[in-house]
Enzyme design. Structure first.
Site, PDB file in Angstrom:
ATOM      1  N   ASN A 126       0.834  -1.209   0.000  1.00 24.57           N
ATOM      2  CA  ASN A 126       0.000   0.000   0.000  1.00 24.57           C
ATOM      3  C   ASN A 126       0.861   1.248   0.000  1.00 24.57           C
ATOM      4  O   ASN A 126       0.418   2.316   0.409  1.00 24.57           O
ATOM      5  CB  ASN A 126      -0.926   0.010   1.222  1.00 24.57           C
ATOM      6  CG  ASN A 126      -0.140   0.100   2.532  1.00 24.57           C
ATOM      7  OD1 ASN A 126       0.968  -0.444   2.624  1.00 24.57           O
ATOM      8  ND2 ASN A 126      -0.694   0.741   3.541  1.00 24.57           N
ATOM      9  N   ASP A 165       1.156  -6.866   1.420  1.00 22.14           N
ATOM     10  CA  ASP A 165       2.008  -6.219   2.423  1.00 22.14           C
ATOM     11  C   ASP A 165       1.495  -4.806   2.671  1.00 22.14           C
ATOM     12  O   ASP A 165       2.084  -3.831   2.212  1.00 22.14           O
ATOM     13  CB  ASP A 165       3.462  -6.208   1.940  1.00 22.14           C
ATOM     14  CG  ASP A 165       4.420  -5.707   3.011  1.00 22.14           C
ATOM     15  OD1 ASP A 165       4.132  -5.877   4.208  1.00 22.14           O
ATOM     16  OD2 ASP A 165       5.469  -5.126   2.645  1.00 22.14           O
ATOM     17  N   PHE A 166       0.395  -4.707   3.397  1.00 22.11           N
ATOM     18  CA  PHE A 166      -0.187  -3.412   3.756  1.00 22.11           C
ATOM     19  C   PHE A 166       0.296  -3.062   5.164  1.00 22.11           C
ATOM     20  O   PHE A 166       0.007  -3.774   6.128  1.00 22.11           O
ATOM     21  CB  PHE A 166      -1.715  -3.474   3.724  1.00 22.11           C
ATOM     22  CG  PHE A 166      -2.324  -3.185   2.384  1.00 22.11           C
ATOM     23  CD1 PHE A 166      -1.680  -3.544   1.212  1.00 22.11           C
ATOM     24  CD2 PHE A 166      -3.555  -2.549   2.281  1.00 22.11           C
ATOM     25  CE1 PHE A 166      -2.231  -3.286  -0.041  1.00 22.11           C
ATOM     26  CE2 PHE A 166      -4.127  -2.279   1.043  1.00 22.11           C
ATOM     27  CZ  PHE A 166      -3.471  -2.646  -0.116  1.00 22.11           C
ATOM     28  N   GLU A 167       1.021  -1.943   5.266  1.00 23.82           N
ATOM     29  CA  GLU A 167       1.585  -1.516   6.544  1.00 23.82           C
ATOM     30  C   GLU A 167       1.357  -0.017   6.735  1.00 23.82           C
ATOM     31  O   GLU A 167       1.067   0.712   5.798  1.00 23.82           O
ATOM     32  CB  GLU A 167       3.090  -1.814   6.603  1.00 23.82           C
ATOM     33  CG  GLU A 167       3.453  -3.288   6.429  1.00 23.82           C
ATOM     34  CD  GLU A 167       4.943  -3.532   6.538  1.00 23.82           C
ATOM     35  OE1 GLU A 167       5.555  -3.065   7.533  1.00 23.82           O
ATOM     36  OE2 GLU A 167       5.519  -4.178   5.646  1.00 23.82           O
ATOM     37  N   ASN A 168       1.527   0.431   7.988  1.00 23.06           N
ATOM     38  CA  ASN A 168       1.351   1.838   8.358  1.00 23.06           C
ATOM     39  C   ASN A 168      -0.068   2.297   8.019  1.00 23.06           C
ATOM     40  O   ASN A 168      -0.291   3.120   7.137  1.00 23.06           O
ATOM     41  CB  ASN A 168       2.395   2.723   7.665  1.00 23.06           C
ATOM     42  CG  ASN A 168       2.479   4.110   8.297  1.00 23.06           C
ATOM     43  OD1 ASN A 168       1.965   4.335   9.395  1.00 23.06           O
ATOM     44  ND2 ASN A 168       3.120   5.042   7.600  1.00 23.06           N
TER      45      ASN A 168
END
Length: 374
Positions: A126, A165-168
Site C-alpha cells: 500500500n 504487504d499493507f503496513e502503516n
C-alpha cells in the site's frame, strides 16, 4: 392544479430515489447507499472459498532487487526455498490504481522461477501511505478497482499467488482492511491462487500493529506471514537486537492466540544494524548485511561474544569517537529462530530479504524445516 403538481413532483422523487438505489456502487452519489456499502466492506465476514496451501512447509524469500548472483529465476536453486515473492506492485492511489514498485514485473521471471520448482507470490504493498490507504478503505469503488487490478496481474503474469504487504495503516481502518482482505481472498481462491498477508506481532503501535485484526485476516488468507523483526527499528532511540530470540518466541505465542499454527509463517531477518552512540545516546544507525558484518569482524579483528538472551553474537568497536554496537544475525541465530517452527508446528519460514544473507544460512534453514516435518 397545485395538488396535481405536488403529486407529480412526489412521483418523480420516488422514481429518482429508486434509480439512485439501484445504481452500481462506483457510480452512487454520497448518501445512504455509500454508507451501506462501506458497512458491508467493513464487516470482513465474506467467507473465502477453499484455500490453496502448499503440501509441506513454506520456505519463502522476498526479492525486492535483482542482480546476477541473487536473481531467484536465474541463480542455482535453493532447496529449502519453494516460494519466491518478487516485490512488484503497489496500490498508489485511493481510486485503487496499482503501479509498479522499484522492481518491474516480468513474465519471463515467473516462467523461469516456476521451472526451477518455485511458486511465485508477487508482493502488493500500500506504499506504506496511511493517508492514501485511509481514503482507499473509505472508497468501495477504489477497493473494487484495486482487487480487479490485482486479479488482472495474477492472470497476466501467471502468478501462483499474492503476498499482501499493507503496513502503516490508521487503527480506525482495521475493520475496513479486514473487509478488503476478505474479498481479495475470495477472488484469489476462485482462481485457485494462494493468498498470504504480512502482519506484525500484536501489541505494538496503532499504525504498525493495532491496525490488524489477525483473526479475521487468518480466516481470509491461506497464510499469515508474521514479520518477526525490527524489535528495535531503525528510528529507535535505544540500541538493541533486530530480533532477539525471547522477543520472537513471545511474539509467536501471542500470534497463536489469534492465528492457527498451520497458517502462521515465521518471517526472519537476514540483516543486523550498527548502532552508533555517543555518551549512551544513539546518534545514527546503519543496516548491515550478513557478509558486511562478517567482514567487519575480520578486518577489525573483533571479538564476538554469544549473547544467550538475544540468541545472537554481539560485538562492538569505536569509530570517529562513537561506540558502534552490533547484535549480529547469522546462520546460528537464524537456526535458533527457525527451531520455533518445529516447536510450535508453524507453517514455515519467510526471509527478508534475498541478497542480505550468507550462503551458510540455507543449509541450517533446510535442516530446521526438514526437522519440523518429521
Amino acid at each position: 392544479m397545485k395538488q396535481r403538481i405536488v403529486w407529480i413532483l412526489l412521483g418523480f422523487m420516488v422514481f429518482m430515489s429508486s434509480v439512485v438505489m439501484a445504481a452500481p456502487a462506483e457510480n452512487a452519489a454520497p448518501g445512504s447507499r455509500i454508507k451501506d456499502l462501506l458497512a458491508e466492506w467493513r464487516k470482513g465476514d465474506v467467507k473465502p472459498a477453499t484455500g490453496n496451501r502448499l503440501p509441506g512447509k513454506v520456505g519463502l524469500v522476498w526479492q525486492p532487487r535483482l542482480d546476477d548472483a541473487t536473481d531467484m529465476s536465474e541463480a542455482e536453486r535453493i532447496d529449502c526455498i519453494n516460494v519466491v515473492s518478487p516485490c512488484w506492485f503497489r496500490i498508489s492511489s485511493e481510486d485503487g490504481t496499482m503501479s509498479h514498485a522499484a522492481l518491474s514485473p516480468d513474465k519471463d521471471y515467473v516462467k523461469k522461477a516456476q521451472k526451477k520448482g518455485y511458486k511465485v507470490w508477487a508482493l502488493v504493498s500500500n506504499s506504506f501511505d496511511p493517508d492514501m490507504t485511509h481514503r482507499l478503505l473509505a472508497n468501495p469503488a477504489g477497493m473494487k478497482r484495486a482487487i480487479d487490478e490485482i486479479m488482472q496481474a495474477v492472470k497476466k503474469y501467471d502468478l501462483d499467488g499474492i503476498n499482501l504487504d499493507f503496513e502503516n495503516i490508521e487503527e480506525e481502518d482495521r475493520d475496513a482492511l479486514s473487509g478488503f482482505i476478505s474479498r481479495l481472498g475470495t477472488e484469489l481462491h476462485k482462481e485457485n491462487k494462494t493468498f498470504s498477508v504480512d502482519v506484525t506481532f500484536p501489541g505494538g503501535s496503532p499504525n504498525w500493529s493495532l491496525c490488524y485484526d489477525r483473526g479475521a485476516i487468518a480466516a481470509a488468507a491461506d497464510y499469515v506471514m508474521v514479520m518477526a523483526y525490527d524489535e528495535h527499528p531503525g528510528g529507535s532511540k535505544y540500541a538493541g537486537s533486530v530480533a532477539s530470540i525471547g522477543w520472537v518466541e513471545n511474539g509467536v505465542q501471542a500470534m497463536l492466540r489469534e492465528v492457527p499454527a498451520e497458517k502462521l509463517v515465521l518471517g526472519m531477518p537476514l540483516y543486523s544494524r550498527i548502532w552508533k552512540e555517543s555518551d549512551g545516546v544513539v546518534e545514527d544507525v546503519e543496516t548491515l548485511w550478513m557478509e558486511d558484518a562478517d567482514r567487519l569482524v575480520r578486518e577489525k579483528k573483533l571479538a564476538r561474544v554469544w549473547d544467550a538472551d538475544a540468541g545472537q553474537y554481539y560485538f562492538e568497536y569505536q569509530k570517529n569517537g562513537q561506540l558502534c554496537r552490533v547484535w549480529q544475525e547469522n546462520a546460528r541465530s537464524i537456526a535458533l529462530k527457525a527451531s520455533l517452527i518445529s516447536k510450535y508446528d508453524l507453517a514455515g519460514a519467510a526471509l527478508w530479504r534475498r541478497g542480505f544473507e550468507t550462503a551458510d544460512v540455507w543449509p541450517v534453514l533446510a535442516a530446521e524445516l526438514e526437522n519440523s516435518q518429521r
